[in-house]
Enzyme design. Structure first.
Site, mmCIF file in Angstrom:
data_model
loop_
_atom_site.group_PDB
_atom_site.id
_atom_site.type_symbol
_atom_site.label_atom_id
_atom_site.label_comp_id
_atom_site.label_asym_id
_atom_site.label_seq_id
_atom_site.Cartn_x
_atom_site.Cartn_y
_atom_site.Cartn_z
ATOM 1 N N GLY A 135 71.428 24.084 36.553
ATOM 2 C CA GLY A 135 71.651 24.860 37.766
ATOM 3 C C GLY A 135 70.334 25.331 38.350
ATOM 4 O O GLY A 135 69.291 25.296 37.677
ATOM 5 N N CYS A 190 69.777 22.197 30.137
ATOM 6 C CA CYS A 190 68.812 22.894 30.996
ATOM 7 C C CYS A 190 69.240 24.355 31.194
ATOM 8 O O CYS A 190 69.170 25.144 30.270
ATOM 9 C CB CYS A 190 68.648 22.140 32.318
ATOM 10 S SG CYS A 190 67.108 22.535 33.195
ATOM 11 N N TYR A 191 69.710 24.732 32.382
ATOM 12 C CA TYR A 191 70.182 26.105 32.588
ATOM 13 C C TYR A 191 71.280 26.445 31.590
ATOM 14 O O TYR A 191 71.348 27.570 31.086
ATOM 15 C CB TYR A 191 70.704 26.268 34.017
ATOM 16 C CG TYR A 191 71.255 27.648 34.323
ATOM 17 C CD1 TYR A 191 70.422 28.652 34.806
ATOM 18 C CD2 TYR A 191 72.608 27.947 34.122
ATOM 19 C CE1 TYR A 191 70.925 29.919 35.078
ATOM 20 C CE2 TYR A 191 73.113 29.204 34.391
ATOM 21 C CZ TYR A 191 72.278 30.190 34.870
ATOM 22 O OH TYR A 191 72.769 31.444 35.129
ATOM 23 N N HIS A 225 67.479 16.548 30.922
ATOM 24 C CA HIS A 225 68.732 16.076 31.512
ATOM 25 C C HIS A 225 69.091 14.706 30.929
ATOM 26 O O HIS A 225 68.639 13.679 31.435
ATOM 27 C CB HIS A 225 68.606 15.990 33.032
ATOM 28 C CG HIS A 225 68.576 17.321 33.708
ATOM 29 N ND1 HIS A 225 69.718 17.984 34.086
ATOM 30 C CD2 HIS A 225 67.529 18.123 34.043
ATOM 31 C CE1 HIS A 225 69.386 19.141 34.642
ATOM 32 N NE2 HIS A 225 68.066 19.246 34.627
ATOM 33 N N GLU A 262 71.719 13.086 31.208
ATOM 34 C CA GLU A 262 72.661 12.346 32.046
ATOM 35 C C GLU A 262 71.985 11.440 33.068
ATOM 36 O O GLU A 262 72.622 10.519 33.594
ATOM 37 C CB GLU A 262 73.605 13.316 32.772
ATOM 38 C CG GLU A 262 72.965 14.179 33.846
ATOM 39 C CD GLU A 262 72.348 15.468 33.334
ATOM 40 O OE1 GLU A 262 72.117 16.376 34.138
ATOM 41 O OE2 GLU A 262 72.094 15.551 32.113
ATOM 42 N N ASP A 319 88.970 1.642 48.045
ATOM 43 C CA ASP A 319 89.846 2.753 47.651
ATOM 44 C C ASP A 319 91.278 2.524 48.120
ATOM 45 O O ASP A 319 92.223 2.578 47.328
ATOM 46 C CB ASP A 319 89.324 4.075 48.223
ATOM 47 C CG ASP A 319 87.944 4.430 47.723
ATOM 48 O OD1 ASP A 319 87.505 3.824 46.733
ATOM 49 O OD2 ASP A 319 87.296 5.301 48.334
ATOM 50 N N LYS A 360 84.109 6.357 41.825
ATOM 51 C CA LYS A 360 84.118 5.099 42.567
ATOM 52 C C LYS A 360 84.031 3.882 41.642
ATOM 53 O O LYS A 360 84.753 2.899 41.823
ATOM 54 C CB LYS A 360 82.945 5.080 43.551
ATOM 55 C CG LYS A 360 82.980 3.942 44.553
ATOM 56 C CD LYS A 360 83.966 4.242 45.667
ATOM 57 C CE LYS A 360 83.846 3.288 46.811
ATOM 58 N NZ LYS A 360 84.675 3.672 47.971
#
Length: 515
Positions: free
Chosen positions: A51, A78-79, A165, A167, A223, A371
Site C-alpha cells: 500500500g 511490503c506494507y 513484491h 507477485e 468476454d 481475463k
C-alpha cells in the site's frame, strides 16, 4: 481459498492472479473486512497487500487486530509486512535509504517460505520504510544490501512477511515463494481448474434460471462470446443473443460473427442493423467524450427497443469480470428479491446505464474470473482461437480511432487500413505478440507525391503495444521490414491515404487508444 486484504496497492489484483496460477482460488477484499466475516469465509490463508501509506501515518489503514487470533496463516507483503510487525509489537521506521526496483535477495533460512528460492535471486523492491525490530517469536529469513529484514517468519504461528513484491514479474523467485505459501504453509490443493469452473458455472446457471428467458448483448469480443457459449451450454434456447451493429466494427467482422454463431456454433443471434442511426448521432461531433456518450446513449435506446420487441426477459447475462467486481462499488441489490439488477450494462459498448424502468435480474457467470481465465474457459468450451485471442477492441469501435468528426468516408478508409494491419500481422504469425495492434486516422491532411502528382491526403498512425493487463503498455519494437510492408500496402491500396507513421509512446504517459 486464499483471501487478499487490499491496503491500496496497485498490485493487489496481481497477487490474486498469481495465487490462481497455482490453481487455488483467491479473492480480494478491502482491508477493513471484519474478522467475523473472514472467519465465515474460512480461508486457508490470508495475504496482506502492499500500500502507499506508512504504518505510522495518522489514519493509516489497518486490519482488525483479532486477525492474529484466527489461527490462519498470514503473509504480509511490503506494507502488509510492516503492519504485521507493528500490530504484533515490533518496530517500523523510515529507512535511511529507500529501496526501489531490482535487488538481490540473500537467504538466511532456506526452509519453509523460501524453499527452492535461489540465494541471490532478484526480487522487486518498492519501499521507504523498514522493519527495525522484529516482534517476539519472529526470525529472520532473508536480507538485501539495503534491507536487513527483507523476509521474516513466526514459524509456529505461520506468520510471514516479505519487504519485496513476489507477485510482480520482475521478482524471479516470486512465484516459487507464493507456491510455498499456498501449498506447503496453507495446505491448499490445486482444485481451481478451468474444467471445474465450467462444471460449477453450468450447474449454478441451470439451478438459478430454471425455465426463465435470458437476454445477452453480444459484441464479438472474448468476454461476451465466452459468456454466450457458456450460457447456451447451460440453458440452450432459453438464451437470446442480440448483436447491435453500430457501424463502427472492423471490416467483415459483423458478417464473420453472425456466420460463426449461426452456422458453425448453432447459437441464434438477433441482428440489429443500426449503422445509420449511430452515424447520425455523432455527425459533426469532434469531442471524444461526447462521441462516447452519444454512442452509449444510442446503444441504450436500440437495446431497449429491441429487448421489448423480443421479450419479456427475466435475466440479463453480463460478461462482468472479477476486476470489474473489485473496482466497482455498484452492486444494485433489489430489496425485494435480493438479486443484483442491471442499471448498467457492461462496457462492451461503454454504456452509461439502462433506463430504470427496464430492470433485469443479472446473471454473471464470469464474475469470478480474470481475463486470462476467461480465455482459458473459452478454449475449453470450444471457442475458436480467432475469438479467444482477439485483441481488446473499444466499445465505440472505430469511432474513437478516427480522431475528430466521423464520416462514412473516413470509416471506409480506416477499415481498409485496419484490415491490412490485421492481414499482415497474421500472415507473419506475430498477432499474439501484441496486446493491441491497430490503425488510427488523423483529422489532418499532408502533402505527398504519387505518380508524379501532388496529393493532399490523410495520414494513418500505426499503434502496436505490448502489455500484460492493459494498465501499462510499451510500444512494440516491430521489425522494420514488417512496418515497411504494412506502410506500402496502405499507401498503395487505401484511397485517401498518402502517409503512414508509427507511435512510439508508452502508457504512461500516453494511453493505448488515441481517444
Amino acid at each position: 481459498m486464499i483471501i487478499i486484504l487490499d491496503f491500496g496497492s496497485q498490485y493487489s489484483e496481481l497477487i490474486a492472479r498469481r495465487v490462481r496460477e497455482t490453481q487455488v482460488y483467491s479473492e480480494v477484499l478491502p482491508y477493513y473486512t471484519s474478522v467475523e466475516q473472514l472467519a465465515k469465509l474460512n480461508p486457508a490463508g490470508i495475504i496482506l497487500s502492499g500500500g502507499p501509506n506508512s504504518v505510522y501515518d495518522d489514519g493509516a489503514p489497518i486490519c482488525e487486530a483479532d486477525i492474529w487470533d484466527l489461527g490462519i496463516p498470514v503473509l504480509g507483503v511490503c506494507y502488509g509486512m510492516q503492519l504485521m510487525v507493528k500490530q504484533l509489537g515490533g518496530g517500523v521506521e523510515r529507512a535511511e535509504r529507500g529501496e526501489y526496483g531490482k535487488a538481490s535477495l540473500f537467504i538466511d533460512d532456506p526452509t519453509d517460505l523460501l524453499t527452492n528460492v535461489e540465494d541471490g535471486t532478484t526480487m522487486w523492491m518498492s519501499h521507504g520504510d523498514s522493519v527495525t525490530q522484529m516482534p517476539e517469536g519472529f526470525e529472520l529469513l532473508a536480507h538485501t544490501e539495503n534491507t536487513p529484514a527483507a523476509a521474516i517468519a513466526h514459524h509456529e504461528k505461520h506468520f510471514y512477511g516479505v519487504q519485496f513484491h513476489p507477485e510482480v514479474v520482475h521478482s524471479v523467485g516470486g512465484l516459487a515463494l507464493i507456491r510455498n505459501f499456498v501449498y506447503h504453509i496453507c495446505d491448499c490443493q490445486p482444485t481451481w481448474t478451468t474444467e471445474a469452473f465450467v462444471e460449477e458455472a453450468v450447474r449454478e446457471v441451470r439451478a438459478r434460471i430454471g425455465d426463465k428467458r435470458v437476454l445477452l448483448a453480444l459484441s464479438g469480443g472474448v468476454d461476451s462470446s465466452t459468456l454466450a457459449f457458456l450460457m447456451h451450454r447451460a440453458i440452450g434456447d432459453q438464451l437470446t443473443c442480440m448483436f447491435i451493429d453500430q457501424g463502427f466494427m472492423r471490416k467483415y467482422e459483423p458478417e464473420r460473427l453472425l456466420k460463426l454463431f449461426d452456422q458453425e456454433f448453432h447459437i441464434p443471434v438477433h441482428y440489429v442493423n443500426a449503422r445509420e442511426r449511430f452515424l447520425e448521432q455523432i455527425s459533426g461531433v469532434t469531442d471524444p467524450e461526447e462521441k462516447r456518450k452519444r454512442i452509449g446513449h444510442e446503444f441504450i435506446r436500440v437495446f431497449e427497443e429491441e429487448s421489448k420487441s423480443l421479450g419479456p426477459f427475466d435475466y440479463l447475462a453480463q460478461g462482468t469480470l472479477y476486476p470489474d467486481v473489485i473496482e466497482s462499488a455498484d452492486t444494485n441489490i433489489d430489496p425485494k428479491t435480493g438479486e443484483r439488477v442491471a442499471v448498467k450494462i457492461k462496457s462492451h459498448h461503454n454504456v452509461g446505464g439502462l433506463p430504470k424502468d427496464l430492470r433485469f435480474k443479472l446473471v454473471e457467470p464470469l464474475r469470478k474470473l480474470f481475463k486470462d481465465e476467461v480465455r482459458n474457459v473459452g478454449r475449453s468450451i470450444g471457442l475458436p482461437e480467432e475469438i479467444v485471442n482477439r485483441h481488446p477492441f473499444p466499445g465505440p469501435g472505430l469511432a474513437i480511432r478516427i480522431l475528430g468528426e466521423v464520416s462514412a468516408e473516413k470509416l471506409n478508409i480506416l477499415r481498409d487500413a485496419d484490415l491490412i494491419v490485421r492481414q499482415e500481422i497474421n500472415r507473419h504469425n506475430v498477432y499474439s505478440e501484441f496486446w493491441q495492434a491497430f490503425a488510427v486516422l488523423l483529422p489532418i491532411r499532408s502533402v505527398g507525391v504519387m505518380g508524379d502528382q501532388r496529393t493532399y491526403a490523410y495520414p494513418i498512425v500505426l499503434r502496436f503495444v505490448t502489455s500484460e493487463d492493459g494498465m501499462t503498455a510499451d510500444w512494440a519494437r516491430v521489425p522494420y521490414d514488417l512496418l515497411e510492408l504494412i506502410s506500402n500496402r496502405i499507401v498503395n491500396e487505401v484511397r485517401g491515404v498518402n502517409r503512414v507513421v508509427y507511435d512510439v509512446t508508452s502508457k504512461p504517459p500516453g494511453t493505448i487508444e488515441w481517444e
